[in-house]
Design a protein around this motif. Structure first.
Motif, PDB file in Angstrom:
ATOM      1  N   ASP A  98     -38.811  26.530  79.557  1.00 11.96           N
ATOM      2  CA  ASP A  98     -38.577  26.861  80.968  1.00 11.96           C
ATOM      3  C   ASP A  98     -37.095  27.117  81.160  1.00 11.96           C
ATOM      4  O   ASP A  98     -36.272  26.457  80.528  1.00 11.96           O
ATOM      5  CB  ASP A  98     -39.029  25.705  81.877  1.00 11.96           C
ATOM      6  N   ASP A  99     -36.766  28.101  82.027  1.00 15.83           N
ATOM      7  CA  ASP A  99     -35.337  28.382  82.239  1.00 15.83           C
ATOM      8  C   ASP A  99     -34.749  27.516  83.353  1.00 15.83           C
ATOM      9  O   ASP A  99     -33.551  27.573  83.608  1.00 15.83           O
ATOM     10  CB  ASP A  99     -35.115  29.873  82.537  1.00 15.83           C
ATOM     11  N   ASP A 100     -35.562  26.738  84.015  1.00 15.81           N
ATOM     12  CA  ASP A 100     -35.075  25.836  85.066  1.00 15.81           C
ATOM     13  C   ASP A 100     -34.786  24.464  84.427  1.00 15.81           C
ATOM     14  O   ASP A 100     -35.704  23.751  84.016  1.00 15.81           O
ATOM     15  CB  ASP A 100     -36.151  25.718  86.155  1.00 15.81           C
ATOM     16  N   ASP A 101     -33.491  24.139  84.334  1.00 14.11           N
ATOM     17  CA  ASP A 101     -33.115  22.899  83.638  1.00 14.11           C
ATOM     18  C   ASP A 101     -33.711  21.657  84.301  1.00 14.11           C
ATOM     19  O   ASP A 101     -34.065  20.690  83.623  1.00 14.11           O
ATOM     20  CB  ASP A 101     -31.584  22.777  83.522  1.00 14.11           C
ATOM     21  N   ILE A 102     -33.890  21.714  85.614  1.00 13.75           N
ATOM     22  CA  ILE A 102     -34.470  20.569  86.322  1.00 13.75           C
ATOM     23  C   ILE A 102     -35.922  20.362  85.901  1.00 13.75           C
ATOM     24  O   ILE A 102     -36.365  19.247  85.639  1.00 13.75           O
ATOM     25  CB  ILE A 102     -34.346  20.772  87.857  1.00 13.75           C
ATOM     26  N   MET A 103     -36.650  21.468  85.812  1.00 17.89           N
ATOM     27  CA  MET A 103     -38.054  21.393  85.399  1.00 17.89           C
ATOM     28  C   MET A 103     -38.149  20.849  83.967  1.00 17.89           C
ATOM     29  O   MET A 103     -39.008  20.010  83.671  1.00 17.89           O
ATOM     30  CB  MET A 103     -38.656  22.803  85.489  1.00 17.89           C
ATOM     31  N   THR A 150     -37.358  20.714  74.067  1.00 15.49           N
ATOM     32  CA  THR A 150     -37.265  21.718  75.140  1.00 15.49           C
ATOM     33  C   THR A 150     -36.518  22.963  74.671  1.00 15.49           C
ATOM     34  O   THR A 150     -35.671  22.903  73.791  1.00 15.49           O
ATOM     35  CB  THR A 150     -36.528  21.150  76.370  1.00 15.49           C
ATOM     36  N   ALA A 151     -36.879  24.091  75.289  1.00 17.11           N
ATOM     37  CA  ALA A 151     -36.170  25.357  75.037  1.00 17.11           C
ATOM     38  C   ALA A 151     -35.987  26.048  76.380  1.00 17.11           C
ATOM     39  O   ALA A 151     -36.882  26.017  77.218  1.00 17.11           O
ATOM     40  CB  ALA A 151     -36.989  26.234  74.103  1.00 17.11           C
ATOM     41  N   SER A 152     -34.797  26.640  76.582  1.00 14.39           N
ATOM     42  CA  SER A 152     -34.538  27.216  77.902  1.00 14.39           C
ATOM     43  C   SER A 152     -34.772  28.729  77.953  1.00 14.39           C
ATOM     44  O   SER A 152     -34.605  29.336  79.002  1.00 14.39           O
ATOM     45  CB  SER A 152     -33.114  26.893  78.351  1.00 14.39           C
ATOM     46  N   ASP A 153     -35.139  29.342  76.846  1.00 14.17           N
ATOM     47  CA  ASP A 153     -35.520  30.763  76.888  1.00 14.17           C
ATOM     48  C   ASP A 153     -36.480  31.095  75.737  1.00 14.17           C
ATOM     49  O   ASP A 153     -36.692  30.264  74.841  1.00 14.17           O
ATOM     50  CB  ASP A 153     -34.288  31.676  76.868  1.00 14.17           C
ATOM     51  N   GLY A 154     -37.001  32.316  75.772  1.00 23.37           N
ATOM     52  CA  GLY A 154     -37.993  32.704  74.774  1.00 23.37           C
ATOM     53  C   GLY A 154     -37.441  32.721  73.361  1.00 23.37           C
ATOM     54  O   GLY A 154     -38.115  32.325  72.407  1.00 23.37           O
ATOM     55  N   ASP A 169     -29.925  19.307  97.956  1.00 17.34           N
ATOM     56  CA  ASP A 169     -30.206  20.529  97.187  1.00 17.34           C
ATOM     57  C   ASP A 169     -31.022  20.212  95.924  1.00 17.34           C
ATOM     58  O   ASP A 169     -31.939  20.960  95.565  1.00 17.34           O
ATOM     59  CB  ASP A 169     -28.897  21.233  96.799  1.00 17.34           C
ATOM     60  N   THR A 170     -30.662  19.099  95.265  1.00 17.93           N
ATOM     61  CA  THR A 170     -31.385  18.730  94.039  1.00 17.93           C
ATOM     62  C   THR A 170     -32.830  18.356  94.372  1.00 17.93           C
ATOM     63  O   THR A 170     -33.758  18.767  93.670  1.00 17.93           O
ATOM     64  CB  THR A 170     -30.687  17.546  93.334  1.00 17.93           C
TER      65      THR A 170
END
Lengths: 133, 385
Positions: free
Chosen positions: A8-13, A30-34, B111-112
């Motif tokens: 996922d590119d959303d670090d929070i997710m 985790t990986a942040s891109d394809g 925001d978070t």
């Protein structure tokens, strides 16, 4: 301990899913891109891959397609988690080989249940083929 | 010292006044340009400095805030134990961190939390909302809603909407009619999402228009918000003086297939605004309002081209089969290419024995141009509207 790759590119997710799954006893990478996901998949075989669709470098559909065309990863359980809700994209994800689809915002409990179900299915399939041999 | 400065300025002014006029003008322009450049650079530097301070603060605080959310919400031991979310208590010691009292830090927490809420619903989503309430961040958002700056008000509305916090009508309704288009759109969207019983109440008091882009945004919100009460939109079609509201309601009537609204939409055919009339005809077509078909054919000849095209489309969608001869005549004798195309499509859309007979007749007995149009319309791969 089952291995799970979350893309996922959303670090929070990423952090949130990692924390939730770690709490339930899963080993999470985790990986942040394809592109990063492809690199990780070259070296390790995961039990489950959870991927978003909108990703930089290579999108989630490419990740799903590549997984299903790779002998080592052919039996990986794939769950697509995305905010994309149109019918065409969802159908395309399933056509390429996704096992499940969750629309964001997700319910943490539901994600856990679906992961457990996929792992149980995978285990029963493996047992079936072992017995057959 | 001040006397010296005053003398110097006076001397400079004396020298300046002795210069020729065009030199004076040039000097003034140079002075203004230099000052404007300095102000622009100063403001850019100031903004960059502020942004870098914010980024540094964010980098320092983000891990602390994320740890707080992880410990209190995501890894909360009471989650998944059938305990109602309202009864789950947070560790007050963790919430009372002194750093969390600063307004800038509280804004980062809000925001978070919103970013997390966009990813999680269910128990986790509810617990994030509870954390927002228990940390009294809701009061921060309401105080922003009471400021005079419209950008701050929009930010507050977005925060409260994302956190599903109800806002009183007395506070929100006046904003739905604001002179500022951005604030007006944000408050209308917030009203629809937060008011579960009467989400369209602001239609009654709206005097300002709903802009086309806002209509698209609002349509998306209406059709994707869960548990929203959908009223009968015909009441605004009949009684609202706001054209944009009537136009938007026509789209909603068609989307929700509110056939009880057909009489109100038929009444709109009397309107003098032809764009509006075309929209009403389109709505009748989408509702397959057979009751309106006769009226549409009767008014056809007195209509401008856009309304005539909409009538042809509507007859095609209704497909009662009563006006196939009318469609055939329009196709054969109209000099307008658009009319011919739409008449042909309307005939094909009927897909009845009689319509197929008409199509065969056209293909066998008319000129090449007509045959090409019909073949073009018959091709399912060409989506001509």
């Amino acid at each position: 301990m089952p291995n799970i790759l979350v893309v996922d590119d959303d670090d929070i997710m990423l952090k949130a899913i990692k924390n939730i799954l770690n709490k339930d006893g899963f080993n999470v990478v985790t990986a942040s891109d394809g592109k990063e996901a492809f690199e990780l998949l070259e070296h390790t075989v995961y039990d489950i891959v959870i991927t978003d669709l909108m990703l930089p470098h290579a999108n989630g559909l490419e990740v799903v397609g590549k997984l299903r065309h790779n002998d080592a990863n052919r039996n990986v359980g794939i769950i697509v988690v995305s905010s994309v809700g149109n019918e065409e994209t969802i159908t395309e994800a399933f056509r390429l080989g996704a096992d499940d689809y969750l629309k964001k915002p997700i319910m943490a409990g539901e994600l856990l249940m679906r992961i457990r179900k996929l792992i149980a299915n995978k285990n029963s399939k493996t047992q079936f083929y072992t017995k057959k041999k | 010292m001040w006397n010296d400065l005053a003398n110097l300025l006076f001397l400079a002014y004396e020298q300046f006044s002795l210069l020729p006029l065009f030199i004076e003008i040039a000097l003034v322009l140079i002075f203004v340009a230099v000052m404007a450049t300095l102000i622009a650079y100063g403001s850019i530097l100031f903004r960059r400095y502020n942004s870098s301070v914010y980024q540094r603060r964010l980098a320092h605080l983000s891990p602390i805030i994320e740890d707080l959310i992880t410990e209190q919400v995501l890894l909360n031991e009471n989650l998944g134990k059938d305990i109602p979310v309202e009864e789950i208590e947070f560790d007050q010691h963790a919430l009372s961190n002194k750093a969390f009292r600063k307004p800038a830090v509280r804004q980062i927490i809000i925001d978070t939390l919103i970013r997390y809420r966009k990813n999680f619903r269910g128990e986790v989503g509810e617990l994030l909302r509870k954390l927002y309430i228990d940390m009294n961040l809701v009061e921060d958002s309401f105080s922003k809603l009471r400021t005079f700056k419209w950008e701050t008000k929009i930010k507050a509305l977005v925060e409260l909407t994302n956190m599903d916090i109800p806002i009183s009508d007395s506070m929100l309704l006046p904003l739905t009619n604001s002179q500022n288009p951005s604030l007006r759109a944000a408050s209308r969207n917030a009203y629809i999402q937060l008011s579960k019983n009467e989400p369209f109440k602001f239609f009654d008091i709206a005097t300002e228009p709903i802009l086309p882009w806002d209509q698209m945004e609002m349509f998306k919100i209406i059709t994707t918000t869960k548990d929203i009460t959908i009223p009968n939109f015909s009441r605004w079609v009949s009684y609202s003086n706001n054209k944009s509201i009537v136009s938007f309601c026509l789209r909603l009537i068609a989307h929700y297939d509110q056939r009880t609204a057909i009489p109100s939409v038929i009444d709109l055919l009397q309107t003098k605004d032809h764009q509006f009339r075309a929209q009403a005809i389109n709505c009748l077509g989408q509702l397959s309002a057979e009751i309106a078909e006769e009226k549409l054919v009767t008014i056809y000849t007195s209509q401008p081209l856009n309304c005539q095209i909409e009538i042809l489309k509507a007859i095609g969608k209704i497909s009662s089969g009563k006006h196939l001869e009318f469609l055939k005549n329009e196709f054969l004798y109209s000099s307008s290419f658009d009319i011919q195309m739409n008449a042909a499509r309307a005939i094909i859309r009927h897909n009845s024995q009689q319509s197929r007979y008409i199509i065969t007749d056209i293909l066998e007995n008319t000129n090449e141009e007509n045959q090409t149009i019909v073949k073009h319309c018959q091709n399912p791969l060409i989506k001509y509207q």
